[in-house]
Motif scaffolding. Structure first.
Motif, mmCIF file in Angstrom:
data_model
loop_
_atom_site.group_PDB
_atom_site.id
_atom_site.type_symbol
_atom_site.label_atom_id
_atom_site.label_comp_id
_atom_site.label_asym_id
_atom_site.label_seq_id
_atom_site.Cartn_x
_atom_site.Cartn_y
_atom_site.Cartn_z
ATOM 1 N N SER A 312 7.506 39.196 42.779
ATOM 2 C CA SER A 312 7.257 37.822 43.355
ATOM 3 C C SER A 312 5.616 37.535 43.067
ATOM 4 N N SER A 313 5.069 36.797 42.604
ATOM 5 C CA SER A 313 3.714 36.653 42.541
ATOM 6 C C SER A 313 2.936 36.098 43.701
ATOM 7 N N TRP A 314 3.811 35.599 44.614
ATOM 8 C CA TRP A 314 3.485 35.468 45.775
ATOM 9 C C TRP A 314 3.200 36.512 46.875
ATOM 10 N N THR A 315 4.147 37.605 46.769
ATOM 11 C CA THR A 315 4.092 38.776 47.381
ATOM 12 C C THR A 315 2.872 39.545 46.791
ATOM 13 N N TYR A 316 2.778 39.415 45.456
ATOM 14 C CA TYR A 316 1.746 40.257 44.882
ATOM 15 C C TYR A 316 0.424 39.796 45.177
ATOM 16 N N GLY A 317 -0.014 38.649 45.358
ATOM 17 C CA GLY A 317 -1.244 37.991 46.076
ATOM 18 C C GLY A 317 -1.365 38.602 47.229
ATOM 19 N N HIS A 318 -0.540 38.576 47.985
ATOM 20 C CA HIS A 318 -0.718 39.062 49.274
ATOM 21 C C HIS A 318 -1.051 40.347 49.477
ATOM 22 N N GLU A 319 -0.242 41.188 48.624
ATOM 23 C CA GLU A 319 -0.581 42.690 48.447
ATOM 24 C C GLU A 319 -2.094 42.897 48.152
ATOM 25 N N LEU A 320 -2.437 42.155 47.178
ATOM 26 C CA LEU A 320 -4.196 42.347 46.753
ATOM 27 C C LEU A 320 -5.106 42.038 47.953
ATOM 28 N N GLY A 321 -4.500 41.133 48.717
ATOM 29 C CA GLY A 321 -5.246 40.849 49.925
ATOM 30 C C GLY A 321 -5.190 41.893 50.975
ATOM 31 N N ARG A 322 -4.081 42.542 51.209
ATOM 32 C CA ARG A 322 -3.928 43.978 51.888
ATOM 33 C C ARG A 322 -4.633 45.023 51.567
ATOM 34 N N MET A 323 -4.744 45.336 50.094
ATOM 35 C CA MET A 323 -5.724 46.331 49.410
ATOM 36 C C MET A 323 -7.017 46.057 49.893
ATOM 37 N N HIS A 324 -7.516 44.712 49.433
ATOM 38 C CA HIS A 324 -8.884 44.392 49.848
ATOM 39 C C HIS A 324 -9.347 44.815 51.230
ATOM 40 N N LEU A 325 -8.543 44.360 52.234
ATOM 41 C CA LEU A 325 -8.806 44.715 53.505
ATOM 42 C C LEU A 325 -9.145 46.368 53.673
ATOM 43 N N GLU A 326 -8.231 47.166 53.062
ATOM 44 C CA GLU A 326 -8.388 48.663 53.129
ATOM 45 C C GLU A 326 -9.675 49.000 52.597
#
Length: 649
Positions: A312-326
């Motif tokens: 899912s590109s949608w999930t992929y985008g949010h995962e990029l957001g999570r990694m940005h936080l870290e």
């Protein structure tokens, strides 16, 4: 003893009489014959002997004894009167034997008016009985466009399958929502056991609702019951005891208050200003330290996804957001991700795992997760919950989304400036909140460059369409497609692209900077900027950020002509600064109607709930049955009203 109780009833009646007079209200029982004198009746139907809730019995059929009662059915005549003696005799009979003989009543607009048995009703109301047996004739009014009339006809459809007269809603569509929450089809007739179970459950809820302050809400008991079963599920509710229901109602008080106040949604369009001049570890630690000097536990953040980043590109985008936080808060917070929560049961399980892992901030990244998220937030008020959706009205959960239409406007302008044709393609996914605004913004951006351009609309989640093939057959080569690439299925046909034969050239793509959003939310939490307990029950909070918050952007090809790049930069800077808005000035729909006046702009609420297509859009919203199962589920959750209104136009 009976005369003593009559005196008590008389006291209640006189008190109600005085109260009504002081408010300028009619102090006696309403008379159905008077109401019918200015009402057209379409038909009469005998319902036989049914059990009627006493709170639905509101008046008398004829004038007769109406002045003997206050408008709460309590007596007004002296205890020394013949009326008082008969009332006391009936009271004794109810205490010793129990009143069995049915009254005779007429039902009109789901309210009941007594033809025979006024004193029996009065006695049972005084004793706080729940219902009475009645031989009922239903008077059905002619159809009108009045809201109460429309609600009544929805009630009649519901009664045809349930034979239940207890339920009465204040909003259209609620009967369908109730049937859906119960897992029933609209035309499915209930069995005798199902009717009995439902009545027992609703009767129990009614008592619990009244004992937990139900009169203080500006809603019907049925309105509250619908909210309750949507949050807790009907199967669970029907197993609840009255005491358990009362505890549940205390927990969801804020949700009921919000609904009773009109389900107001506060759209937060701009993030609060956060100083970023000092990003040292000490500064961030200070954010986490309240004035008391006690350092709270480190933030541990859970992200719960419906799918995986590979599928899912949608999930992929949010995962990029999570990694940005870290990366931004390295060592100062922890994150954990849960995947595959594609059903309510799976979402509930993932949330339980996140809570067990001591997460104190939980993001559920799909709108279909809203119900399990709200349930968990009600049970765990010590944890912050956010759900990625828009136009959802819940007090316990904050929702968030992006103003994607801003980027779509830029892409429409870019497409029109690059194309030599007057036809552009747009492939949309779901007809849900925000989708119409995206389509129309693209169309308006294109029209600003080329006043003759037409946007040919296709739907990727329609069972009967293959948007790419249809656009190719129509000779359209500049197309706005999916926003992002799905890693497992890489393709060049995303964003705005130009397809000539087998060659695909990417021109631009809209970007969801979820990392920027999550970073801003975390910073606001650490500063205490989201502590808004005083808003509980008053309004739902929806963070709806756009380009000005760096949450939405457009990335363009470096091969664009210089003049086109300058034009897009101008529009982007203007939107960021708030000096330009796409939905301003005269706007027309497909049918030629004016959607926005020359000197006006659409409100944020009108943009989100947009239910029309712009005049230069060629295409329509597919029928609900034509959508894929996943699309239908999302439409029913986040856009059914938009969808239905669009079909009516």
């Amino acid at each position: 003893m009976a005369l003593y109780d009559y005196a008590g009833a008389l006291k209640k009646g006189r008190r109600q009489y005085q109260l009504s007079v002081s408010k300028g209200e009619y102090p006696y029982l309403p008379v159905l014959d008077d109401i019918l004198s200015y009402t057209d009746i379409a038909s009469e139907v005998s319902l036989g002997i049914i059990d009627v809730p006493l709170d639905k019995i509101v008046g008398t059929k004829t004038k007769g004894r109406t002045s003997a009662f206050a408008n709460n059915f309590m007596p007004l005549l002296s205890e020394k009167s013949e009326f008082g003696a008969k009332w006391a005799e009936l009271y004794n009979y109810q205490i010793t034997e129990g009143i069995q003989e049915p009254i005779v009543a007429y039902e009109f607009m789901n309210k009941y008016y007594v033809q025979e048995g006024n004193k029996r009703v009065s006695v049972l109301k005084y004793l706080n009985a729940f219902s009475i047996a009645a031989s009922v004739i239903r008077l059905i009014p002619k159809r009108t466009d009045d809201l109460d009339n429309r609600l009544y006809y929805e009630f009649l459809d519901f009664y045809q399958v349930s034979f239940n007269c207890d339920i009465w809603f204040s909003k259209e569509g609620s009967y369908d929502r109730l049937l859906k929450a119960m897992g029933k089809k609209k035309e499915e007739v209930w069995s005798e056991e199902e009717r009995s179970d439902f009545k027992a459950t609703y009767d129990l809820f009614s008592k619990a609702f009244q004992e937990t302050g139900g009169d203080s809400y500006d809603m019907t008991c049925s309105d509250a019951f619908l909210i309750y079963i949507e949050l807790f599920s009907y199967e669970l509710v029907r197993q609840r005891t009255k005491t358990q229901m009362e505890k549940d109602l205390v927990k969801i008080k804020d949700e009921l208050l919000l609904a009773s106040r009109g389900s107001k949604i506060a759209l937060v369009e701009k993030p609060e200003e956060v100083e970023e001049t000092d990003s040292s570890p000490l500064k961030i630690i200070n954010w986490l330290r309240p004035s008391s000097g006690i350092v709270p536990e480190m933030l541990k953040i859970a992200f719960i996804h419906a799918k995986t980043g590979e599928t899912s590109s949608w999930t992929y985008g949010h995962e990029l957001g999570r990694m940005h936080l870290e990366q931004v808060f390295e060592g100062r917070l922890k994150t954990v991700a849960f995947f595959g929560a594609d059903t309510e049961i799976e979402t509930e399980g993932a949330i339980k795992l996140a809570i067990a892992a001591k997460c104190n901030l939980i993001f559920t990244t799909a709108s279909q997760m809203i119900n399990p998220t709200v349930k968990a937030a009600i049970e765990h008020p010590e944890i912050r919950f956010f759900n990625c959706s828009v136009n959802m009205s819940y007090s316990s959960v904050c929702t968030y989304y992006g103003r994607m239409y801003e980027s779509k406007f830029l892409m429409g302008a870019l497409a029109a400036s690059m194309s030599r044709e007057d036809k552009l393609g747009y492939i949309a996914d779901y007809p849900i909140y925000g989708t119409m605004a995206n389509i129309n913004a693209f169309a308006l951006g294109a029209k600003m460059i080329n006043p003759y351009v037409k946007i040919h609309l296709k739907w990727s989640r329609s069972q009967n369409q293959n948007g790419e093939e249809e656009l190719e057959r129509e000779g359209i080569s500049f197309i706005s497609g999916d926003d992002m690439i799905t890693p497992q299925k890489p393709s060049r046909m995303y964003g705005l692209y130009h397809k000539t034969g087998d060659t695909v050239t990417n021109l631009a793509t809209p970007i969801w900077h979820w990392g920027k959003f999550y970073e801003r939310i975390v910073r606001l939490i650490c500063r205490g900027g989201l502590d808004s307990k005083e808003q509980k029950g008053k309004q739902a909070i929806n963070y709806w950020w756009g380009m000005s918050a760096d949450v939405i952007d457009v990335i363009c090809s470096q091969n664009l002509p210089n003049g086109t790049q300058r034009l897009l930069s101008f529009f982007k800077d203007s939107i960021r600064a708030g000096s330009f808005q796409p939905f301003v000035g005269i706007l027309y729909g497909q049918d030629g109607s004016v959607k926005c006046q020359e000197d006006q702009r659409l409100t944020p609420e009108e943009i989100i709930t947009m239910n029309w297509l712009a005049e230069n859009v060629v295409g329509s919203v597919p029928q609900l049955a034509e959508l894929t199962e996943e699309a239908r589920t999302l439409v029913e959750l986040q856009g059914q009203e938009i969808y239905e209104n669009t079909e009516e136009e």
